[in-house]
Design a protein around this motif. Structure first.
Motif, PDB file in Angstrom:
ATOM      1  N   ALA A   1       2.974   1.785  -7.557  1.00 57.47           N
ATOM      2  CA  ALA A   1       4.435   1.864  -7.511  1.00 57.47           C
ATOM      3  C   ALA A   1       5.060   0.482  -7.586  1.00 57.47           C
ATOM      4  CB  ALA A   1       4.864   2.561  -6.223  1.00 57.47           C
ATOM      5  N   PHE A   2       4.462  -0.487  -6.921  1.00 59.93           N
ATOM      6  CA  PHE A   2       5.071  -1.811  -6.846  1.00 59.93           C
ATOM      7  C   PHE A   2       5.099  -2.489  -8.214  1.00 59.93           C
ATOM      8  CE2 PHE A   2       4.527  -6.465  -5.942  1.00 59.93           C
ATOM      9  CZ  PHE A   2       5.808  -6.674  -5.450  1.00 59.93           C
ATOM     10  N   LEU A   3       4.011  -2.385  -8.960  1.00 58.75           N
ATOM     11  CA  LEU A   3       3.956  -3.062 -10.258  1.00 58.75           C
ATOM     12  C   LEU A   3       4.580  -2.229 -11.367  1.00 58.75           C
ATOM     13  CD1 LEU A   3       0.370  -4.600  -9.998  1.00 58.75           C
ATOM     14  CD2 LEU A   3       2.562  -5.789  -9.787  1.00 58.75           C
TER      15      LEU A   3
ATOM     16  N   ARG B   1      12.227  -6.580 -17.804  1.00 59.68           N
ATOM     17  CA  ARG B   1      12.060  -6.392 -16.362  1.00 59.68           C
ATOM     18  C   ARG B   1      11.241  -5.139 -16.078  1.00 59.68           C
ATOM     19  NH1 ARG B   1      18.193  -6.944 -14.321  1.00 59.68           N
ATOM     20  NH2 ARG B   1      18.586  -6.290 -16.458  1.00 59.68           N
ATOM     21  N   PHE B   2      10.360  -5.261 -15.126  1.00 61.10           N
ATOM     22  CA  PHE B   2       9.661  -4.090 -14.582  1.00 61.10           C
ATOM     23  C   PHE B   2      10.031  -4.058 -13.106  1.00 61.10           C
ATOM     24  CE2 PHE B   2       6.920  -5.430 -18.094  1.00 61.10           C
ATOM     25  CZ  PHE B   2       6.785  -4.244 -18.803  1.00 61.10           C
ATOM     26  N   GLY B   3      11.039  -3.312 -12.754  1.00 56.98           N
ATOM     27  CA  GLY B   3      11.524  -3.387 -11.374  1.00 56.98           C
ATOM     28  C   GLY B   3      11.929  -4.822 -11.093  1.00 56.98           C
ATOM     29  N   PRO B   4      11.371  -5.416 -10.043  1.00 54.52           N
ATOM     30  CA  PRO B   4      11.751  -6.802  -9.718  1.00 54.52           C
ATOM     31  C   PRO B   4      10.966  -7.844 -10.513  1.00 54.52           C
ATOM     32  CG  PRO B   4      10.246  -5.971  -8.057  1.00 54.52           C
ATOM     33  CD  PRO B   4      10.492  -4.827  -9.016  1.00 54.52           C
ATOM     34  N   HIS B   5       9.951  -7.422 -11.255  1.00 60.00           N
ATOM     35  CA  HIS B   5       9.077  -8.366 -11.961  1.00 60.00           C
ATOM     36  C   HIS B   5       9.661  -8.684 -13.339  1.00 60.00           C
ATOM     37  CE1 HIS B   5       6.452  -7.007  -8.778  1.00 60.00           C
ATOM     38  NE2 HIS B   5       6.480  -5.777  -9.264  1.00 60.00           N
TER      39      HIS B   5
END
Ligand code: FES
Ligand SMILES: [Fe+2]
Length: 427
Positions: free
Chosen positions: A187-189, A252-256
């Motif tokens: 989920a995070f990445l 962007r991938f979420g915050p990344h």
């Protein structure tokens, strides 16, 4: 490129789309930022020196989020490795089956530190506390205590090492430095999970790590890797000869943030309508340098034949710990290549990062409180800064309840696509 020597893969979808964006920009001579509609952003200077912001960042970013603690090759089966990089004493272990675990590096008797970080990774069958000899297995279980009959309030399991959430993925060891936290890298990445395998971090080998403390806010380092605007001037005599000025594409991938910066060789490729996209990382690296900000505090830079993995950590509101790992191809991790990597490391770490990028971060920090600027300005060509600071703001705001209006009252980046170059975005 290092990772996947001689292996042809197709570019992952987003990387392929970013490369295509670069081709269009280069062929037309019109960089994306000119018609992106993104306004310039204004970041209040307090964000870079307020102790309250720093504390909010620890609570909102550096305790709950997965952070990269090491490359997989730094911890072999049957080894332990102490890690102090995130303000919490951690102990990583890899059992003989290859499973990685992480614990607080704290003895369950009277709290002594079990393993010293300066010792590096060490082969161990068990971890023995240097104070009274309590002995733990690599899975954290307390195996032995001298004069055990002296401790009657110690049922089995009650004095095992305290586990910390950790996971191994994409060749990296991730930890959430909070024993009460949890980790979900899928989920995070998010979409970055589909891009990273192409870059083959897993197949690389650790060559060298440099750690240093600098008097600057950690975000100034991240800022430096979020725009290519400075390459032409700051890196004029070092890396600029390899790059095209101002041609970048990012997603962007979420915050990344995942970005490609065009290298000079891409100009000719883009000008030829019959040219194919590269199928290998070596081919991609000839045309563009890929870089990622893996939120919140890691930067990857895929140089043409090795990877710089940079992690920064705020040791204070105005101080940071810099950790730069060089990861090299396994096929070139032999003694005859050592002089080459020593020289490469010196050039990039000392010549480019320390003398140029870090030098600027320190220079900015010294002027932040002078009143010369109330905000740090990020132009439309530096949109990555707006993306990053907006994420930081969103995640720290809940922890900033009692802080003054200058720091706390922020507006988010508008989602409108209407160009508003005249009005800045306070972040
Ligand atoms: S503090 Fe570790 S055995 Fe006593
Ligand atoms: Fe730079």
């Amino acid at each position: 490129m290092p990772a996947v020597d001689d292996t042809a893969l197709s570019l992952p979808a987003v990387t392929a789309a970013l490369l295509e964006r670069l081709r269009v920009q280069l062929a037309s001579g019109q960089p994306d930022w000119k018609d992106s509609g993104a306004p310039e952003a204004h970041i209040p200077v307090e964000r870079y020196f307020s102790p309250e912001v720093w504390q909010a960042e620890l609570q909102g970013l550096f305790r709950p989020l997965p952070l990269i603690a090491a490359h997989s090759s730094e911890l072999a089966p049957g080894q332990v490795l102490a890690h102090d990089g995130f303000g919490v004493p951690l102990l990583l272990s890899r059992d003989t089956d290859g499973r990685v675990r992480c614990f607080l590096n704290v003895c369950r008797h009277r709290g002594m530190r079990l393993v010293q970080a300066a010792d590096g990774a060490q082969p161990r069958n068990s971890v023995v506390c240097p104070y009274h000899g309590w002995t733990y297995r690599l899975d954290g279980q307390l195996r032995h205590m001298l004069h055990a009959e002296s401790f009657d309030s110690c049922p089995k399991g009650a004095r095992d090492l305290v586990p910390v959430p950790c996971a191994e993925r994409h060749g990296l060891l991730w930890v959430v430095p909070d024993a009460g936290g949890s980790i979900d890298l899928e989920a995070f990445l998010g979409g970055l999970n589909a891009e990273l395998p192409f870059f083959g971090i897993e197949q690389l080998r650790h060559f060298r790590t440099v750690e240093a403390e600098y008097p600057a806010n950690w975000k100034l380092i991240i800022d430096a890797f979020l725009e290519s605007y400075h390459i032409r001037v700051l890196h004029q005599d070092t890396i600029y000869p390899f790059f095209s000025d101002g041609f970048t594409s990012a997603a962007r991938f979420g915050p990344h943030i995942h970005s490609l910066v065009a290298r000079r060789a891409a100009q000719e490729w883009a000008a030829d309508p019959g040219s194919e996209p590269p199928a290998t990382i070596e081919g991609l690296s000839r045309l563009a340098t890929t870089s990622q900000v893996i939120f919140p505090n890691t930067v990857t830079i895929f140089h043409p034949d090795y990877l710089s993995l940079i992690t920064v950590y705020p040791t204070g509101a105005e101080s940071l710990r810099w950790t730069h790992r060089i990861l090299i191809p396994a096929s070139k991790a032999t003694p005859d290549w050592t002089p080459h990597w020593e020289k490469t490391f010196r050039l990039i770490e000392q010549g480019v990062f320390q003398k140029e990028d870090i030098h600027c971060a320190i220079g900015i920090q010294r002027g932040l409180k002078t009143g010369a600027n109330r905000h740090v300005t990020a132009g439309r060509i530096e949109q990555g800064l707006a993306w990053f600071h907006d994420q930081v703001r969103q995640r720290t705001e809940p922890h900033l309840q009692n802080v003054g209006a200058t720091v706390n009252a922020q507006a988010s980046t508008p989602t409108t696509s209407t160009p508003k170059p005249e009005s800045g975005v306070p972040l």
